[in-house]
Design a protein around this motif. Structure first.
Motif, short mmCIF file in Angstrom:
data_model
loop_
_atom_site.label_atom_id
_atom_site.label_comp_id
_atom_site.label_asym_id
_atom_site.label_seq_id
_atom_site.Cartn_x
_atom_site.Cartn_y
_atom_site.Cartn_z
N LEU A 43 0.83 -1.20 0.00
CA LEU A 43 0.00 0.00 0.00
C LEU A 43 0.87 1.25 0.00
N GLN A 44 1.91 1.22 0.80
CA GLN A 44 2.82 2.36 0.84
C GLN A 44 3.44 2.62 -0.52
N LYS A 45 3.79 1.54 -1.19
CA LYS A 45 4.40 1.69 -2.51
C LYS A 45 3.42 2.33 -3.49
N ILE A 46 2.19 1.87 -3.39
CA ILE A 46 1.18 2.44 -4.29
C ILE A 46 1.03 3.93 -4.04
N LEU A 47 0.90 4.26 -2.78
CA LEU A 47 0.73 5.66 -2.43
C LEU A 47 1.93 6.48 -2.86
N SER A 48 3.08 5.90 -2.68
CA SER A 48 4.30 6.59 -3.05
C SER A 48 4.32 6.87 -4.55
N SER A 49 3.92 5.86 -5.31
CA SER A 49 3.92 6.04 -6.76
C SER A 49 2.96 7.14 -7.18
N TYR A 50 1.79 7.10 -6.57
CA TYR A 50 0.82 8.13 -6.93
C TYR A 50 1.27 9.51 -6.47
N ASP A 51 1.87 9.54 -5.32
CA ASP A 51 2.41 10.81 -4.86
C ASP A 51 3.41 11.37 -5.85
N LYS A 52 4.31 10.50 -6.26
CA LYS A 52 5.34 10.95 -7.19
C LYS A 52 4.73 11.40 -8.51
N ALA A 53 3.73 10.63 -8.94
CA ALA A 53 3.09 11.00 -10.19
C ALA A 53 2.47 12.39 -10.07
#
Length: 344
Positions: A43-53
């Motif tokens: 979940l953290q990875k997903i959020l991180s990716s979206y944050d970066k995007a």
DNA sequence: GATATTTGACCTTG
DNA sequence: CAAGGTCAAATATC
């Protein structure tokens, strides 16, 4: 410039794909007797990716803005964002300026109102430590500065500013800066005594540490998007909530269960439980320091208010064009864009 | 004693 | 130079 834009686009696509892939993993994970830790990690990875995007999008926005319009205003922006803390990718987009604004930051603003007679702003799930208070010239109430308790131990650079609203003394405007690199789910959410038991009764703003049961709290988020002129930076918590819930909540029992805890909100703007910053769409100012702060409205909007200059429109690509299947991509682009009046 | 808060001083920015 | 943001010593609390 073109190459830069192309680079940004690639980076954005990569982040989105990354997020999608991890989401798939999480989906698979949900069907297995996997640990909560591993799910949290995904979940953290997903959020991180979206944050970066989002960071990349916003960086693009700022670049566009800086080249287009400036609307001088006597008022500082309610939301101002410097640069992103999220990843070196965004760092690479930065230009120049050794000013303080270069410090990787993003901000967002929420308005927290306490009801049911509960004193002080609610606990937002993170553990904060106050490091300063300042009387603000144009403000009736002082502003308090907090940083993540785990700044030292985990290098978490998240900070927030809390200021009592002048219009509604029961409300608090909270500006977050930086994202938590500490793991709220593991550490901070198991709120240490520092937050829960060390609260002192005195004095205005900082009493927000007081942590009544979250169930007893409701959070009214400032309807930032109520402004007629919107751009990407105008997404509200509620928008993001919608976004996030459409992403995963409906289909994922795990995340749905999270949503019933302090992590995610499934409520509407009418009665929001607090949505932790990690799940909010941040108001980015991106990489560029705007020399001329916009009006309050534009300040909230953060990015410029011209549709023609709005980054999300400049960013001309579709998920289909990069081979992303909508059905897999929980981040419904149409849904996202539909948040913006001019994006139809 | 450990940790959090307070608050004046200092730093950075515009 | 003024204002906002941060530091750090002093103080408070557990």
């Amino acid at each position: 410039m073109e190459s830069e834009k192309s680079w940004e686009q690639d980076a954005l696509i990569n982040e989105l794909i990354e997020g999608m892939e991890v989401a798939r993993k999480l989906k698979e994970d949900l069907s297995l007797p996997s640990s909560v830790d591993s799910r949290n990690s995904l979940l953290q990875k997903i959020l991180s990716s979206y944050d970066k995007a989002l960071v990349i999008l916003k960086c693009n926005a700022s670049i566009s803005n800086s080249q287009t319009i400036h609307q001088p205003s006597p008022h500082p922006p309610l939301l101002s964002v410097q640069t992103s803390p999220l990843g070196e990718e965004a760092e690479g987009l930065k230009h120049n300026s050794k000013k303080r604004k270069m410090t990787p930051k993003w901000t967002e603003q929420v308005r927290v109102t306490i009801e049911n007679g509960v004193e002080g702003p609610l606990h937002d799930g993170y553990s904060w430590r106050k490091y300063g208070q300042k009387d603000i010239l144009s403000a009736k109430y002082p502003r308090s500065y907090y940083r993540c308790t785990f700044r030292k131990t985990k290098g978490c650079c998240a900070t927030k500013q809390v200021q009592r609203s002048e219009e509604d003394p029961n409300a608090f405007d909270i500006t977050y800066r930086g994202s938590h690199t500490c793991c709220k789910g593991n550490d901070a959410v198991v709120t240490p005594k520092s937050e829960d038991t060390k609260e002192k009764p005195h004095n205005n703003v900082e009493s927000h540490h007081a942590k009544p049961s979250q169930d007893s709290l409701t959070v009214k988020t400032e309807n930032i998007t109520a402004h007629p002129l919107t751009s990407f930076g105008c997404m509200t918590q509620d928008n993001h909530h919608t976004l996030f819930s459409s992403m995963v909540l409906e289909n994922d029992p795990f995340l749905r269960s999270l949503s019933q805890t302090s992590l995610l909100s499934t409520n509407t703007a009418e009665s929001n439980y607090f949505v932790p910053p990690s799940f909010l769409v941040h108001e980015f100012d991106g990489v560029c320091n705007k020399p001329c702060p916009d009006s309050d409205v534009a300040g909230i909007v953060s990015a410029d208010t011209s549709a023609t200059n709005s980054p999300i429109f400049d960013f001309n690509f579709s998920l289909h064009s990069v081979g992303i299947d909508d059905s897999y991509f929980p981040f419904n682009a149409c849904g996202l864009l539909s948040q913006f009046p001019k994006c139809t």
